[in-house]
Every structure is written in structure tokens, then in C-alpha cells.
Write a protein that holds these residues in place. Sequence first.
Motif, short mmCIF file in Angstrom:
data_model
loop_
_atom_site.label_atom_id
_atom_site.label_comp_id
_atom_site.label_asym_id
_atom_site.label_seq_id
_atom_site.Cartn_x
_atom_site.Cartn_y
_atom_site.Cartn_z
N CYS A 1 3.08 44.66 19.05
CA CYS A 1 2.06 43.99 18.08
C CYS A 1 2.11 44.45 16.55
N GLY A 2 2.98 45.26 16.10
CA GLY A 2 3.30 45.58 14.76
C GLY A 2 2.36 46.91 14.45
N HIS A 3 1.66 47.47 15.13
CA HIS A 3 1.06 48.71 14.91
C HIS A 3 1.80 50.09 15.18
N THR A 4 1.62 51.11 14.32
CA THR A 4 2.52 52.18 14.43
C THR A 4 1.57 53.36 14.76
N PHE A 5 2.03 54.18 15.56
CA PHE A 5 1.29 55.59 15.98
C PHE A 5 2.15 56.50 16.13
N CYS A 6 1.81 57.62 16.05
CA CYS A 6 2.84 59.05 16.55
C CYS A 6 3.22 58.46 18.19
N LEU A 7 4.39 59.00 18.50
CA LEU A 7 4.72 58.80 19.93
C LEU A 7 3.93 59.48 20.69
N LYS A 8 3.41 60.64 20.42
CA LYS A 8 2.43 61.47 21.49
C LYS A 8 1.38 60.74 21.55
N CYS A 9 0.70 60.38 20.32
CA CYS A 9 -0.73 59.83 20.51
C CYS A 9 -0.63 58.32 21.25
N LEU A 10 0.43 57.71 20.95
CA LEU A 10 0.44 56.41 21.76
C LEU A 10 0.63 56.50 23.38
N CYS B 1 -2.48 57.32 24.92
CA CYS B 1 -3.51 56.10 24.97
C CYS B 1 -2.79 55.36 26.20
N LEU B 2 -1.62 54.99 26.39
CA LEU B 2 -1.16 54.10 27.24
C LEU B 2 -1.31 54.76 28.71
N ASP B 3 -1.51 56.13 28.81
CA ASP B 3 -1.72 56.74 30.07
C ASP B 3 -3.13 56.23 30.65
N HIS B 4 -4.09 56.08 29.88
CA HIS B 4 -5.42 55.60 30.20
C HIS B 4 -5.45 53.88 30.23
N LEU C 1 -5.57 49.62 18.76
CA LEU C 1 -6.04 48.79 17.55
C LEU C 1 -6.61 47.44 17.86
N CYS C 2 -5.64 46.60 18.18
CA CYS C 2 -5.62 45.15 18.44
C CYS C 2 -6.04 44.83 19.76
N LYS C 3 -6.08 45.76 20.67
CA LYS C 3 -6.20 45.54 22.17
C LYS C 3 -5.18 44.67 22.87
N GLU C 4 -4.16 44.40 22.13
CA GLU C 4 -3.13 43.56 22.88
C GLU C 4 -2.65 44.08 24.09
N ASN C 5 -2.25 43.37 25.01
CA ASN C 5 -1.77 43.53 26.05
C ASN C 5 -0.34 44.48 25.92
#
Length: 750
Positions: free
Chosen positions: A472-481, A484-487, A493-497
Motif C-alpha cells: 500500500c506504499g507505507h514504510t515502517f521499521c521491520l520489527k514495528c510492522l 502490528c501484523l501479529d495482531h 495507517l491506511c487500514k488496507e488488507n
Amino acid sequence: MQGPGHFPADPPVRCLEMLEVAEEAFRAGNFELAAEIYSSQQEELPRTNRALWLRKGDALALAGRVADALDSYFRAAMMNQLSPDELGVLVGSIARNIREKDLGLPSTHSHTHPAAPHSQSSPTMLSCPKCNLLLLDPVTLLCGHTVCKKCMCATGAPDCNRCQDRMKGKAESDLIHSRDFKVNVVLGNLLEKWLGKETRVRRLLVEGQLLRERHNVMGAMEKLSTALQMAPCDSLLTAERADMYLLMKNFKQALADADFVCRNQPLWPQGHCIKAKALSELGRTDEALKEFLYCVALNPEWSSMKTEAQKILCDMLLPTFDNVQASLGSPFHVQPSYNELKLCFLNSSCASAANMPLPGCSKDLLFKLTKCSFPVNGSFQTKEFTEEASRSCGHSIDKTAAIPCANLKRKHPNSLEDNQSAAKVIKTDNERKCENSIESEIQDIPLHLVDACDFECSLCMRLFYEPVTTQCGHTFCLKCLERCLDHNAHCPLCKENLSQYLAYRAYKKTFLTEELIIKYLPEELVERKKLHDEEIKELSNLNKDVPIFVCTMAFPTIPCPLHVFEPRYRLMIRRSMEIGTKQFGMCIADDLKGFADYGCMLQVRDVKFFPDGRSVVDTVGLRRFRVLSHGQRDGYNTANIEYLEDQKVEGQGHEELRLLHDAVYDQALTWFNSLKDNMKAQILSHFGSMPSKESELQNNTNGPAWCWWMLAVLPLENKAQLTILAMTSLKDRLLALKRILIFVTRRRPR
């Protein structure tokens, strides 16, 4: 290229043998010898043979004697009209000479298609690896490399030409459509901020190209003109406009633009291609040939340009005078009525023949490409005048069918640096000022435009560390992302699946973002890395704040497969893998404290992930421990622990321990063998075979492995197992197992 099979069907035996020798020399690369043999055999053959003239021409061309080769080709043309395919060796040889001698380039060439030059308004770091131009609407692929959105859409699938990463399988195939990838927000904003004018110019170019594809020529020309007003010295824009002029049949203007491009980018074949086409349309065939040959010299695999050069040469070698066959037996002469384009072999100096280079080589200045008359001192003189002038210098013109490979030279220097400096000499003062101003703008990004906030993760609010970009074009730290995907499998940010992105699980760093941070924010990156290393060091401590998986009983040396689905344990398992320890503690639950005071460390042997984020973790027990204090980190339990070791005994006590050990082992083996086959099969499939007796009982701090295997398979409650796990006396553990075996044996139904 003609083969030996094209020679006369019934040559003399000696001729046939010599022709075979010539062919062997040809195949071995000894072209001088091959040409010499072909020449000698032409005199012995019963009749003149066209194929032999062509073969001799090929040998001479490959030997670098282009002028002599043309004599042979012309002889063949007098017998029967040449076809362009028969001049492939000649064109290749001329182009190779130009490439190696005039341009000073290596003989090999890796590109199969002509590539655009780096735009003068785009630093290399911010260039697209596909089109080689400034990134426009940058899209980051799953492999971590970034390309223009337009370039990715043009290929139909996001395959990377840098790492050749091609996605395979169903999970990946769902992601190969370019529409699934959005513009990288961070990089897109940086390009607009750092290179706003250059980005607008690049966008105008793309818009013009799209309008041209839709046959809106005037609209495309308007876009290009606007772009050139902003970047008047951009070679690519000028080349695009020249190509548009060709389309509009304004060949003079196309030639002017193409000539500008060739002077600014002398090693870019596309500029020479456009110039060649314009010259050809204007009827300046000899000059067009030069440009086509330069295209082939700069890109030897550009087949269409090679074909064009062959066609022109074929027309130039077309004899138009009468009674050609009658002149084959004697030295031929071109009649005055030969008014078409001719190639003349001229001496350019009065140097002695002994000091002359080989005819046809790149350093040979004896050739000139002209029409029927020649410009001398500003006026055109006839061919006869030129021959007379040549004779006065001590050299006679004995061939009128020689191709001027040498004067196809454009006085290019022998190195890239010299070439570029030579191109600058002929530029006007305005052009130099214009170019210098642009070059100064793009040498580097002004530091005042660089802001660390532009590289800040929206989740941890810190500088990107191992930045990854979602589809979707958004950038995060690897560990942060990952956390988030664990939950939740949606973009924070954009709530895209992002379920498909999660299923792919190949989180690759965004290389360009990381490279920009390394270059422009080195101090901030050092601080960020220092903070990360401190966190890793803290997580790597296997005595303090050890992660605890609260689930089931685990024992040393015994396999313990786990199904992990809770977000907190996904994070815990992933961290244990990333820091390299691959270890965590296992304890059973406790109603008061949260988990028991004793447990066993587990070692991860393998992890298999499912598309939805769940995983099956294969672990095995390592060491026992006692919990000193309880804690939590990021949602999962932690503990400060100390490891347990069995107390060692010596002397008489050691002998008594051995006797007890052997007796209990035999008792355990008897009990297991007495079980039903289906029950034994279940135990073996889950826990493996029962370990054998060990020769030394106290080598291992946890005691014999078979004791833990037996404790795991016996039908006991967790609390009873926990009591035995906590024992540090092997004797007490053996006695407990003995009592349990007696109890389960008596309760077994008869």
C-alpha cells in the motif's frame, strides 16, 4: 557469411584441398592466411566464382583490411546484385574498428537494447533501475528495490531486474499485478521535496510519451516544449523532441536536435539512431551510414541498425554501368555514367607506402565517403581531378569500390574522458553555462532539505531501522510492522488488507530508503543502531528477563512441538530467532503467580509459518531452571531465573546410585514393553524411542535422558511432574520413578 559448400561443384582436387585449408584457417581466426589462400585459388579455378569473392571479402574484413575487402565485395556485386545479409561481416568489422579504435570502448557489450543516458537532472541513487531515469511515482517491490510505477506497469509483473527476484507460487501470484502496488509515500514525498523541478520535468516527459502513444502529436510536442523550457540542455528531452519531429516529417529540425544530442551524449546510441534516420530522410545517405555504423559500434547487438547500414552499403555497391560481365576478366574501371553514390579510396597524405597503416584499419586515414564530386577548397571538383591530385602525391587510385571505413571516424578521442571533453569544445557558451548550472544543482541534495523527520517510523516515532514498505506504499521499521501484523493483518495507517503480504512473509528492506539514511543521516543512524543493539543485548540475556511460554510441561532432551497463534507469543518466538539464542522458557500455569516456579528452557529447531501468521514451532528441552522473579515485556511473561544441576555423589554413594539406576531402568523398560502396540506406537511417534542407559550417570547436569523420557510418557498430573522436575538429586528422582512404576503397574487391568 558464405560456407565452403557454395564453391564450384567440381573444382580441381588441389583447389578443393586448398579451400579446405582456407576454411580451417578461417575457423581458427587466421583471416589473413585464409584471404591469401582464397586469392591464390581464384587464379586456379576454371571460372570466376562469386561465393569465393564473398568469402574472401569476409576474411579481409575480419582481418581489419576493410578497403581490400570492399574490392572483393564489389567483384561479387558485379556478378550478381548483393543482398544486405551478405554484408553483415563487413558492417560488423567496421563497427568493431570504430568501437575499439575510435571510441576506446571494450570489444564486448552487455546491453541488448539501447539504453537512455542518465538524466542530467537525476542523481544515480534516485534513478529507476529499469528506465535509468529519475524515479517517478516510485513503487517498492517485494524484493526491496524501487522502480517507477510506469516501468512496473509496462512489464505487466513486478519482476526486479536487479536481483532477478521472480515470485512463484499461489501466494506470490496474487501479488504480481501492478495495481496492487501503491506509490511509496516516503520516497515520493522526498522526490517532490528534494528534486521538485526535476520531477516535474520527468512527469512532463512521461505525459508527452503517453500522448504520443495516443497519436496526439501536437499535445505531446507541447509537453516536451514545456519540459525543455525548464531543462533546455536535457539530452533525453531533446532526443524525444527530435523523434517527434521525425514523426511530423520535419527532418531538418529533427537533425538539428539529434546533432545537439550527439554532441552532448556522444556515447548514447539512440542519439545517433535519430540522427541517422533524419539524414536518411534528407537524402544524405553517406552521412546516415556513418551514424548507423556508430549505432552498431556503440551497441553491437542492435540488429535493426546493423541491417540499415547493410542496406545502404548494398546500394552503394550496386554497379550501374553497362557490360559488367565483359569487364570481369580485367581490372575494372567505373564509367563516367556511374552517377549514383560511390565510395572512393583516397590517399590523405603524401606519406610513403612503407609508413602507411594497414588499409581499412581504424587508424587508416586513406578513406573518404563522398559522392561523385568532391569538395576541394570550398568548390566541387570531378572525380578525375581527385585522381590527378592523388597521383601528384605519389599514390594512385587503383580501386573505386573501396569502402571508407576510416573516414567514418568522427575524430572521436580514444577514451571516454577525452570523448566528453571533445564534445564540450564544440558547445556554445550558452550551452556550457546551461549545462554547468544543471550539473551543479544535481551533484548532491542540499543538506538544508534533509530532515530526519522525513525518515521517521509512524509506529515507534524513531528513525527507520530496517525499513520495509508494504504494497500500500507505507514504510515502517521491520520489527514495528511485524508486531502490528501479529495482531491485525491491516496497514496501521491506511487500514488496507495486508493478508497477502503477510502470507508472502518475505519482508525485505527497502534498499533506497536505507541508502538515503546511510548517506544523509549517518549520525542519527549510529544512534539508532546503538539503541537497537542495546535492546538486542538485553533480549539475549538468558538469565534476566527470560521470555516464558506459559503452556505445558517440558523436560530436558524431550521434543516439545508448539502451535503458536497468540500475538504475544508470535513476537516472543520471532525475537528468540532474530537475536540468535533461539531459546525461551516453558512453564505451566499457576493461579496465583501466573506461572510455576520451575520450568525448562526450550531450543527452537524449526518454525513453519502459515499464511495467516500462525506457526508450528519444533522445540526440544535443554536445561531446568528455577524462577527467581516474575515479570512481563510487550505482553508476554518474563522471569529472572537460575539453572538447576544435579548434585554429584562419590564413593559408596555412587555405587549404590548405579545399582538403583540399573534396577529402575529395567523396571521402566519392562513396563513400556508390556504396553499395547497401539499405545506404544503413539508414544514413539510423539516422543521418539526410549533413550538407552548411559555409561556415566553424572556427566550431564540433568542426569540420564531416559528418566525425562519416562517422566514425559507416564500418566501423571502436571503437579507431580513439576515436583520431579525440580529435584536436584538423581537418587530422589529414581526413587520417585520407581514408586510411580509400581503404582501404574498394579493399576493396569489384567
